[in-house]
Scaffold this active site. Sequence first.
Site, PDB file in Angstrom:
ATOM      1  N   ARG A 252       0.860  -1.178   0.000  1.00 35.76           N
ATOM      2  CA  ARG A 252       0.000   0.000   0.000  1.00 35.76           C
ATOM      3  C   ARG A 252       0.890   1.219   0.000  1.00 35.76           C
ATOM      4  O   ARG A 252       1.872   1.273   0.746  1.00 35.76           O
ATOM      5  CB  ARG A 252      -0.872   0.032   1.248  1.00 35.76           C
ATOM      6  CG  ARG A 252      -1.890  -1.077   1.308  1.00 35.76           C
ATOM      7  CD  ARG A 252      -2.489  -1.149   2.693  1.00 35.76           C
ATOM      8  NE  ARG A 252      -2.945  -2.516   3.001  1.00 35.76           N
ATOM      9  CZ  ARG A 252      -4.156  -2.970   2.714  1.00 35.76           C
ATOM     10  NH1 ARG A 252      -5.031  -2.184   2.130  1.00 35.76           N
ATOM     11  NH2 ARG A 252      -4.484  -4.210   3.009  1.00 35.76           N
ATOM     12  N   GLY A 253       0.573   2.195  -0.854  1.00 41.48           N
ATOM     13  CA  GLY A 253       1.392   3.405  -0.899  1.00 41.48           C
ATOM     14  C   GLY A 253       0.515   4.630  -0.883  1.00 41.48           C
ATOM     15  O   GLY A 253      -0.717   4.520  -0.810  1.00 41.48           O
ATOM     16  N   GLY A 254       1.130   5.792  -0.942  1.00 39.33           N
ATOM     17  CA  GLY A 254       0.400   7.046  -0.909  1.00 39.33           C
ATOM     18  C   GLY A 254      -0.562   7.178  -2.077  1.00 39.33           C
ATOM     19  O   GLY A 254      -1.604   7.817  -1.980  1.00 39.33           O
ATOM     20  N   TYR A 255      -0.216   6.515  -3.196  1.00 39.98           N
ATOM     21  CA  TYR A 255      -1.021   6.677  -4.408  1.00 39.98           C
ATOM     22  C   TYR A 255      -2.097   5.610  -4.536  1.00 39.98           C
ATOM     23  O   TYR A 255      -2.991   5.723  -5.342  1.00 39.98           O
ATOM     24  CB  TYR A 255      -0.105   6.601  -5.633  1.00 39.98           C
ATOM     25  CG  TYR A 255       0.953   5.558  -5.468  1.00 39.98           C
ATOM     26  CD1 TYR A 255       0.640   4.215  -5.617  1.00 39.98           C
ATOM     27  CD2 TYR A 255       2.259   5.908  -5.095  1.00 39.98           C
ATOM     28  CE1 TYR A 255       1.579   3.243  -5.408  1.00 39.98           C
ATOM     29  CE2 TYR A 255       3.208   4.936  -4.884  1.00 39.98           C
ATOM     30  CZ  TYR A 255       2.855   3.613  -5.034  1.00 39.98           C
ATOM     31  OH  TYR A 255       3.791   2.645  -4.817  1.00 39.98           O
ATOM     32  N   GLY A 256      -2.005   4.513  -3.773  1.00 41.05           N
ATOM     33  CA  GLY A 256      -2.992   3.447  -3.891  1.00 41.05           C
ATOM     34  C   GLY A 256      -2.387   2.105  -3.537  1.00 41.05           C
ATOM     35  O   GLY A 256      -1.334   2.041  -2.924  1.00 41.05           O
ATOM     36  N   ASN A 257      -3.070   1.031  -3.934  1.00 39.43           N
ATOM     37  CA  ASN A 257      -2.610  -0.310  -3.568  1.00 39.43           C
ATOM     38  C   ASN A 257      -1.796  -0.964  -4.681  1.00 39.43           C
ATOM     39  O   ASN A 257      -1.941  -0.636  -5.852  1.00 39.43           O
ATOM     40  CB  ASN A 257      -3.809  -1.205  -3.261  1.00 39.43           C
ATOM     41  CG  ASN A 257      -4.455  -0.794  -1.957  1.00 39.43           C
ATOM     42  OD1 ASN A 257      -3.823  -0.126  -1.122  1.00 39.43           O
ATOM     43  ND2 ASN A 257      -5.711  -1.165  -1.778  1.00 39.43           N
TER      44      ASN A 257
ATOM     45  N   ASP B  49      11.339   9.703  -3.275  1.00 38.49           N
ATOM     46  CA  ASP B  49      10.817   8.837  -2.222  1.00 38.49           C
ATOM     47  C   ASP B  49      11.631   7.548  -2.107  1.00 38.49           C
ATOM     48  O   ASP B  49      11.089   6.454  -2.109  1.00 38.49           O
ATOM     49  CB  ASP B  49       9.339   8.524  -2.505  1.00 38.49           C
ATOM     50  CG  ASP B  49       8.629   8.005  -1.264  1.00 38.49           C
ATOM     51  OD1 ASP B  49       9.180   8.163  -0.154  1.00 38.49           O
ATOM     52  OD2 ASP B  49       7.542   7.424  -1.403  1.00 38.49           O
TER      53      ASP B  49
ATOM     54  N   LYS C 116       0.005  -1.509  -9.956  1.00 41.52           N
ATOM     55  CA  LYS C 116      -0.288  -0.395  -9.057  1.00 41.52           C
ATOM     56  C   LYS C 116      -1.576   0.258  -9.504  1.00 41.52           C
ATOM     57  O   LYS C 116      -1.696   0.667 -10.649  1.00 41.52           O
ATOM     58  CB  LYS C 116       0.838   0.640  -9.105  1.00 41.52           C
ATOM     59  CG  LYS C 116       2.056   0.203  -8.355  1.00 41.52           C
ATOM     60  CD  LYS C 116       3.067   1.316  -8.331  1.00 41.52           C
ATOM     61  CE  LYS C 116       4.459   0.758  -8.306  1.00 41.52           C
ATOM     62  NZ  LYS C 116       4.868   0.036  -7.168  1.00 41.52           N
TER      63      LYS C 116
END
Length: 611
Positions: free
Chosen positions: A298-303, A419, A318
């Site tokens: 899971r990241g800031g932009y979605g799964n 990042d 992604k």
Amino acid sequence: MSLLFFLLLSLQLCLSSAQNDTVSCPLDFSVLRRLVQGSKRPNRDVKTECRYVQQGLRLVQSEYLRVTGRFLPPLDSAESCWDSYQTLVDDFVPNFDIRTTCGFETDWIAEGCMNITTREEFEGKVLSSALNNVAAACNDSLGNGSPCASCTTSLSSLHATYLTGGSVGNLSDCTAYTLIYAAAVVNQFGPTDAGTAYCLFNFEFSSSSNSKNKQRTIVICVVVVVVFGVVLFLGFCGLWFFRRKRREFWKKRRFDGRGTSLSFEIESINQSTSLVRYTFDDIRQATKNFSRENIVGRGGYGNVFKGVLPDGSEVALKRFKNCSVSGDATFAHEVEVIASVRHVNLVALRGYCTATTPYEGHQRIIVCDLMRNGSLHDHLFGMRERKLSWPIRQKIALGTARGLAYLHYGAQPGIIHRDIKASNILLDEKFEPKVADFGLAKFTPEGMTHLTTRVAGTMGYVAPEYALYGQLTERSDVYSFGVVFLELLSGKKALMAVSEGQPSLVTEWAWSLVRKGRALDVIEDGMPDLGPPEVVEKYVLAAVLCSHPELYARPTMDQVVKILDMDLPVPSIPERPIPLIADIDDIERSMSSSGSGNLSTPRGYQPYSGC
Ligand SMILES: *[C@@H]1O[C@H](CO)[C@@H](O)[C@H](O)[C@H]1NC(C)=O
Ligand SMILES: *[C@@H]1O[C@H](CO)[C@@H](O)[C@H](O)[C@H]1NC(C)=O
Ligand SMILES: *[C@@H]1O[C@H](CO)[C@@H](O)[C@H](O)[C@H]1NC(C)=O
Ligand SMILES: *[C@@H]1O[C@H](CO)[C@@H](O)[C@H](O)[C@H]1NC(C)=O
């Protein structure tokens, strides 16, 4: 009888000396002599002198390759080549026997990387497209930092991709081969050009006035100082003027940019052919309809989902959240740009999908290669029984540095990752590191500022100048890389355990040890197959330097590659100006004022109130 014996002996002597004469050395050391003659010779310690001697030899080999198409002299001329070189060195450094002092074996001068001896053999091992990349990057004048950086970056990736076999000795290993080749065959100025020699062999020679007349020297000095002063003054004026102009230029540019960018994007999607455009049904099938079991991150932009394509290959997908149809053109264009960036140490993009469905709304998905060994974070901090060995950690550090150097200087246009963290360094089945998520910073949903997304999971990785002032350069990536590097060496997290309400940064901790001369204490206990202490120490110093709080103290990524991969020493580490912990408080304060409560760091310590 004794006369006969004497005759035989002298005959034998004659024969053997004649034999020795026939295998004379084909290397032309006079090239090197000419370059070194006029230049100043600083006093060097033995290690540096050996390195200098080694680089000088590579320059001579490069000239030999340029003229004859061969990397190495024949094996039976090894002895006489050393003699020639020794004669040259004797004239500049008294009492310095090269082989005994530097630990080079006689045969090494005629042996090298993967048994390659000729230019044809070298080119046969490498794809011609890779050679074209090198030709594009290394044919300019290499005296300046930026062309030099792109050239060495392309060479380092050539080495990493094609020249992975072993080499004999350490005189001309596979790294050296790429440099020797580029200087001899690719660069139009050749190995004896000052810029080429400096960039590819770290070989410095400067002409200095050898005047015997003291008065003349003084006059020259005075003139030089005066001229220098005037030039400096004019330079400052010019710089001031230039900066003003540039500011005006950028202001104008920013306005112009808006109008033209859209048409450009639309043009480029129409031309897009390199990437696969998946349908939404393909994606749904691959991920078993976005099943929860398939979520791997899971990241800031979605799964991130794991999936299997119809051809049986496993991929990572992604899925961005909060997408709208309107940005599709930009999205497709950015994905094209990202997909065009290819390197062994970067995760490869396979394709993407944009679609609108009745139930799920608008969708944007990108498809990448799946990495079998998970992320570096899993291996350092997860539940793995076996600790990574030193050679694997070395490989991860160097590969990551190569990937980032390529992003910064090899890609067109250059990309700042923003990042970098342990969970973004993925490992393939051979533990070759692959940097993931580069270029994705642009896809964070609207409304989430950089600050809040960064804070979500990456406290401790963000460079102070970026966190505090939003100043974003390649060197903010170098800082984050330095933090990951320290995690890799120490097995400790970027934000270490909390003591007395203050989280401590791994960078501060490592620096405090290095300053006390205990660099080796940074290394995680019980690391298998630990290397020789001087190499280990070099890695620790490099990591500490990369994570220096001051922007300009940090090396560039291509310098990092040179330090880790070649013989460049680690520059001395400047003292730190302020305790970094104050910066954390500042970050904290600016975060809470920006309205994000999603903190992964413990609270409960007094906000910093001085300035
Ligand atoms: C010739 O080379 C041999 C070794 O191959 C060496 O023992 C001998 O001393 C050399 N002779 C001369 C005259 O350099
Ligand atoms: C080359 O290798 C030898 C032996 O392996 C070692 O003693 C020497 O220090 C090395 N020299 C350099 C310049 O790396
Ligand atoms: C080089 O060639 C020799 C024999 O000719 C062989 O034993 C050796 O393995 C080769 N080395 C490499 C790195 O290919
Ligand atoms: C390098 O540039 C020179 C001059 O522009 C050109 O003649 C030469 O063919 C180029 N070399 C390579 C390897 O591209």
